[in-house]
Design a protein around this motif. Structure first.
Motif, PDB file in Angstrom:
ATOM      1  N   PRO A 112       9.854  29.686  23.421  1.00  0.00           N
ATOM      2  CA  PRO A 112      11.294  30.311  22.943  1.00  0.00           C
ATOM      3  C   PRO A 112      12.041  29.849  23.703  1.00  0.00           C
ATOM      4  O   PRO A 112      11.305  29.156  24.861  1.00  0.00           O
ATOM      5  CB  PRO A 112      10.902  31.583  23.092  1.00  0.00           C
ATOM      6  CG  PRO A 112      10.440  31.648  23.346  1.00  0.00           C
ATOM      7  CD  PRO A 112       8.833  31.152  23.280  1.00  0.00           C
ATOM      8  N   SER A 113      13.018  29.442  23.764  1.00  0.00           N
ATOM      9  CA  SER A 113      14.176  29.229  24.403  1.00  0.00           C
ATOM     10  C   SER A 113      14.591  29.713  25.988  1.00  0.00           C
ATOM     11  O   SER A 113      14.229  31.086  25.933  1.00  0.00           O
ATOM     12  CB  SER A 113      15.460  28.757  23.726  1.00  0.00           C
ATOM     13  OG  SER A 113      16.534  28.536  24.139  1.00  0.00           O
ATOM     14  N   THR A 225      14.771  21.589  28.210  1.00  0.00           N
ATOM     15  CA  THR A 225      14.979  20.330  27.800  1.00  0.00           C
ATOM     16  C   THR A 225      15.122  19.665  29.265  1.00  0.00           C
ATOM     17  O   THR A 225      14.466  18.127  29.486  1.00  0.00           O
ATOM     18  CB  THR A 225      16.622  20.611  27.844  1.00  0.00           C
ATOM     19  OG1 THR A 225      16.570  20.492  26.564  1.00  0.00           O
ATOM     20  CG2 THR A 225      17.487  19.204  28.256  1.00  0.00           C
ATOM     21  N   ALA A 226      14.544  20.154  30.432  1.00  0.00           N
ATOM     22  CA  ALA A 226      14.542  19.582  31.850  1.00  0.00           C
ATOM     23  C   ALA A 226      13.043  19.535  32.190  1.00  0.00           C
ATOM     24  O   ALA A 226      12.557  18.429  32.011  1.00  0.00           O
ATOM     25  CB  ALA A 226      15.315  20.550  32.724  1.00  0.00           C
ATOM     26  N   ASP A 227      12.436  20.339  31.730  1.00  0.00           N
ATOM     27  CA  ASP A 227      10.727  19.810  31.888  1.00  0.00           C
ATOM     28  C   ASP A 227      10.172  18.930  30.195  1.00  0.00           C
ATOM     29  O   ASP A 227       9.621  17.913  30.738  1.00  0.00           O
ATOM     30  CB  ASP A 227      10.192  21.486  31.260  1.00  0.00           C
ATOM     31  CG  ASP A 227      10.070  22.280  32.711  1.00  0.00           C
ATOM     32  OD1 ASP A 227      10.340  22.160  33.195  1.00  0.00           O
ATOM     33  OD2 ASP A 227       9.239  23.267  31.941  1.00  0.00           O
ATOM     34  N   TYR A 228      11.567  18.656  29.737  1.00  0.00           N
ATOM     35  CA  TYR A 228      10.891  17.696  28.737  1.00  0.00           C
ATOM     36  C   TYR A 228      11.123  16.402  28.861  1.00  0.00           C
ATOM     37  O   TYR A 228      10.371  15.005  29.075  1.00  0.00           O
ATOM     38  CB  TYR A 228      11.450  17.707  27.347  1.00  0.00           C
ATOM     39  CG  TYR A 228      11.577  16.481  26.218  1.00  0.00           C
ATOM     40  CD1 TYR A 228       9.997  16.477  25.693  1.00  0.00           C
ATOM     41  CD2 TYR A 228      12.763  15.702  26.509  1.00  0.00           C
ATOM     42  CE1 TYR A 228      10.401  15.017  24.892  1.00  0.00           C
ATOM     43  CE2 TYR A 228      12.590  14.717  25.164  1.00  0.00           C
ATOM     44  CZ  TYR A 228      11.707  14.497  24.727  1.00  0.00           C
ATOM     45  OH  TYR A 228      10.789  13.432  23.572  1.00  0.00           O
ATOM     46  N   LYS A 229      12.449  15.949  29.329  1.00  0.00           N
ATOM     47  CA  LYS A 229      13.198  14.965  30.401  1.00  0.00           C
ATOM     48  C   LYS A 229      11.644  14.862  31.782  1.00  0.00           C
ATOM     49  O   LYS A 229      11.578  13.619  31.749  1.00  0.00           O
ATOM     50  CB  LYS A 229      14.049  15.331  30.454  1.00  0.00           C
ATOM     51  CG  LYS A 229      15.070  14.040  31.265  1.00  0.00           C
ATOM     52  CD  LYS A 229      15.832  14.258  32.416  1.00  0.00           C
ATOM     53  CE  LYS A 229      17.292  13.050  32.729  1.00  0.00           C
ATOM     54  NZ  LYS A 229      18.646  13.593  33.211  1.00  0.00           N
ATOM     55  N   LEU A 230      11.796  16.214  32.494  1.00  0.00           N
ATOM     56  CA  LEU A 230      10.681  15.097  33.050  1.00  0.00           C
ATOM     57  C   LEU A 230       8.991  14.696  32.883  1.00  0.00           C
ATOM     58  O   LEU A 230       9.304  13.743  33.562  1.00  0.00           O
ATOM     59  CB  LEU A 230      10.859  16.615  34.553  1.00  0.00           C
ATOM     60  CG  LEU A 230       9.665  16.561  35.488  1.00  0.00           C
ATOM     61  CD1 LEU A 230      10.242  17.462  36.682  1.00  0.00           C
ATOM     62  CD2 LEU A 230       8.282  16.960  34.948  1.00  0.00           C
TER      63      LEU A 230
END
Length: 262
Positions: A112-113, A225-230
């Motif tokens: 979840p978000s 968002t942050a984990d996905y970018k990393l």
């Protein structure tokens, strides 16, 4: 009577001096099996065009390369080195067949978000509903296997009742598995500056039948968002691999230095 006691004493003396203590077994980490989660027809978690199976494979290959470059005395075995489907019981089988000293399964999380960060699992009974949900998601890969009912003794990954069997499961390598898991999460937190969600336990089938210290690493949430970018970047995947490698290196030094076996 005196002669009798002298005779007994002489025999005991011979017995004591002829006894040679067993040498302490030398503990070495010689073989490590790296298991990139999912693969082939099983993409794992998805976001846009990014697939868990690809991230897990890239991180795993990087971990293996770091080990081979820095630990020439250690043999690295992969359960897969390309985009192919490997059944969960075969992953454990590869580790057992190679007499591995460590088994590390690499994955990407989903949730979840607001959920973000890393977490490392050992085999055991889940203590929260979230741990159960993650185990159910990872274990659902067996439904893509043709003979999953036979291979997993009728286990249903979607049934909470099926997980009761793990309450009867005593992992002989729990202490060593927990040691490695804590080192991985410490590296993620201190060296990689990641948010660590800690070391946890759940009923992961991929860890169930391994006969060595084994962990499952969730390297981040693809839904964050942050984990996905990393995880979608080369540098982020390398940092994740470096964190796992550094923990293995530290574990190896500890276990070989102590000379103690669980």
């Amino acid at each position: 009577m005196v002669k009798k006691f002298l005779s007994i004493g002489f025999c005991l003396t011979l017995l004591l001096f002829s006894f040679t203590p067993l040498e302490r077994k030398s503990i070495r980490v010689k073989t490590i099996v790296i298991d990139p989660g999912h693969g082939g027809k099983d993409p794992g978690c998805l976001k846009h065009k990014t697939r868990e199976k690809d991230i897990a494979l890239d991180i795993s290959l990087k971990v293996g390369q770091l080990i081979q470059e820095n630990m020439p005395d250690v043999k690295v075995v992969f359960t897969r080195k390309d985009d192919r489907f490997v059944e969960l019981h075969d992953r454990a089988g590869i580790a057992n067949k190679n007499h591995a000293d460590l088994f590390i399964s690499v994955h990407v999380n989903s949730g979840p978000s607001g959920m973000h960060g890393t977490e490392t699992y050992c085999m055991g009974l889940h203590k929260t509903e979230q741990n159960l949900e993650i185990a159910q998601r990872e274990n659902s890969s067996i439904l893509m296997e043709d003979d999953h009912k036979e291979n997993y003794e009728g286990f249903d990954p979607n049934s909470p009742q099926s997980y009761i069997l793990f309450s009867l499961f005593q992992n002989a390598f729990m202490q060593s598995s927990m040691k490695l898991a804590h080192k991985i999460e410490t590296e993620f937190q201190l060296s990689n500056k990641r948010h660590s969600r800690g070391v946890k336990q759940a009923g992961f089938l991929v860890l169930w039948k391994t006969s060595m210290p084994s962990v499952l690493v969730e390297t981040g949430f693809i839904t964050d968002t942050a984990d996905y970018k990393l995880l979608n970047s080369e540098s982020g995947r390398f940092d994740s691999a470096w964190g796992i490698y550094s923990a293995i290196e530290d574990y190896k030094k500890d276990i070989e230095g102590s000379g103690l076996e669980e």
